[in-house]
Design a protein around this motif. Sequence first.
Motif, mmCIF file in Angstrom:
data_model
loop_
_atom_site.group_PDB
_atom_site.id
_atom_site.type_symbol
_atom_site.label_atom_id
_atom_site.label_comp_id
_atom_site.label_asym_id
_atom_site.label_seq_id
_atom_site.Cartn_x
_atom_site.Cartn_y
_atom_site.Cartn_z
ATOM 1 N N MET A 1 0.820 -1.220 0.000
ATOM 2 C CA MET A 1 0.000 0.000 0.000
ATOM 3 C C MET A 1 0.856 1.274 0.000
ATOM 4 N N GLY A 2 2.164 1.124 0.017
ATOM 5 C CA GLY A 2 3.054 2.275 -0.007
ATOM 6 C C GLY A 2 3.249 2.936 1.338
ATOM 7 N N GLN A 3 2.801 2.305 2.403
ATOM 8 C CA GLN A 3 2.947 2.876 3.737
ATOM 9 C C GLN A 3 4.318 2.584 4.337
ATOM 10 N N VAL A 4 4.973 1.549 3.822
ATOM 11 C CA VAL A 4 6.277 1.127 4.318
ATOM 12 C C VAL A 4 7.153 0.811 3.118
ATOM 13 N N ASP A 5 8.390 1.256 3.159
ATOM 14 C CA ASP A 5 9.327 0.953 2.083
ATOM 15 C C ASP A 5 10.355 -0.046 2.601
ATOM 16 N N LEU A 6 10.112 -1.320 2.318
ATOM 17 C CA LEU A 6 11.013 -2.364 2.803
ATOM 18 C C LEU A 6 12.273 -2.500 1.952
ATOM 19 N N THR A 7 12.390 -1.661 0.894
ATOM 20 C CA THR A 7 13.636 -1.682 0.119
ATOM 21 C C THR A 7 14.715 -0.863 0.801
ATOM 22 N N GLN A 8 14.347 -0.065 1.802
ATOM 23 C CA GLN A 8 15.292 0.752 2.556
ATOM 24 C C GLN A 8 15.541 0.109 3.921
ATOM 25 N N MET A 9 16.740 0.307 4.440
ATOM 26 C CA MET A 9 17.034 -0.208 5.780
ATOM 27 C C MET A 9 16.231 0.574 6.817
ATOM 28 N N SER A 10 15.599 -0.142 7.696
ATOM 29 C CA SER A 10 14.842 0.475 8.781
ATOM 30 C C SER A 10 14.664 -0.568 9.878
ATOM 31 N N TRP A 11 14.075 -0.138 11.000
ATOM 32 C CA TRP A 11 13.817 -1.056 12.108
ATOM 33 C C TRP A 11 12.740 -2.066 11.763
ATOM 34 N N LEU A 12 12.014 -1.860 10.662
ATOM 35 C CA LEU A 12 11.002 -2.834 10.262
ATOM 36 C C LEU A 12 11.635 -4.154 9.830
ATOM 37 N N TRP A 13 12.908 -4.126 9.456
ATOM 38 C CA TRP A 13 13.590 -5.378 9.131
ATOM 39 C C TRP A 13 13.707 -6.260 10.374
ATOM 40 N N PHE A 14 13.814 -5.644 11.542
ATOM 41 C CA PHE A 14 13.818 -6.412 12.798
ATOM 42 C C PHE A 14 12.461 -7.086 12.993
ATOM 43 N N THR A 15 11.386 -6.355 12.709
ATOM 44 C CA THR A 15 10.037 -6.919 12.799
ATOM 45 C C THR A 15 9.883 -8.073 11.816
ATOM 46 N N LEU A 16 10.422 -7.911 10.620
ATOM 47 C CA LEU A 16 10.373 -8.975 9.621
ATOM 48 C C LEU A 16 11.112 -10.214 10.121
ATOM 49 N N PHE A 17 12.266 -10.017 10.737
ATOM 50 C CA PHE A 17 13.037 -11.135 11.289
ATOM 51 C C PHE A 17 12.244 -11.868 12.369
ATOM 52 N N VAL A 18 11.614 -11.115 13.274
ATOM 53 C CA VAL A 18 10.829 -11.728 14.355
ATOM 54 C C VAL A 18 9.667 -12.529 13.768
ATOM 55 N N GLY A 19 8.958 -11.949 12.806
ATOM 56 C CA GLY A 19 7.831 -12.652 12.190
ATOM 57 C C GLY A 19 8.266 -13.910 11.470
ATOM 58 N N ALA A 20 9.354 -13.815 10.712
ATOM 59 C CA ALA A 20 9.852 -14.988 9.988
ATOM 60 C C ALA A 20 10.328 -16.069 10.952
ATOM 61 N N ASN A 21 10.977 -15.660 12.053
ATOM 62 C CA ASN A 21 11.445 -16.625 13.039
ATOM 63 C C ASN A 21 10.272 -17.320 13.731
ATOM 64 N N LEU A 22 9.244 -16.559 14.079
ATOM 65 C CA LEU A 22 8.046 -17.164 14.678
ATOM 66 C C LEU A 22 7.428 -18.183 13.720
ATOM 67 N N PHE A 23 7.287 -17.780 12.473
ATOM 68 C CA PHE A 23 6.652 -18.631 11.469
ATOM 69 C C PHE A 23 7.434 -19.935 11.277
ATOM 70 N N GLN A 24 8.749 -19.820 11.073
ATOM 71 C CA GLN A 24 9.538 -21.038 10.832
ATOM 72 C C GLN A 24 9.635 -21.904 12.073
ATOM 73 N N SER A 25 9.671 -21.301 13.268
ATOM 74 C CA SER A 25 9.806 -22.110 14.484
ATOM 75 C C SER A 25 8.556 -22.949 14.745
ATOM 76 N N GLY A 26 7.407 -22.496 14.226
ATOM 77 C CA GLY A 26 6.202 -23.300 14.349
ATOM 78 C C GLY A 26 6.291 -24.601 13.571
ATOM 79 N N PHE A 27 7.028 -24.571 12.461
ATOM 80 C CA PHE A 27 7.188 -25.774 11.637
ATOM 81 C C PHE A 27 8.394 -26.607 12.055
ATOM 82 N N THR A 28 9.501 -25.948 12.388
ATOM 83 C CA THR A 28 10.749 -26.672 12.649
ATOM 84 C C THR A 28 11.022 -26.920 14.119
ATOM 85 N N THR A 29 10.339 -26.230 15.004
ATOM 86 C CA THR A 29 10.534 -26.238 16.466
ATOM 87 C C THR A 29 11.898 -25.684 16.871
#
Length: 78
Positions: A25-53
Amino acid sequence: MTINRIVRIIAGFFILLSLGLAHAMGQVDLTQMSWLWFTLFVGANLFQSGFTTFCPLDSILKKLGVPESAGDCKSGCA
């Protein structure tokens, strides 16, 4: 599949979905470095840990001697 694993998968999915929608929606630019990359890491880690433990924080806390559940406390746990 346990409730704990399903909760991790769903929580991680919603974090990733919200970032993806905000980017689309253009509200966030994930092509630029920002603290949202930390949020992305947390979300991805939560998601994968549900499958891999595998969760790095679980491993760290276990090495520090933190009990996995209240039943694991020998004495003095709240």
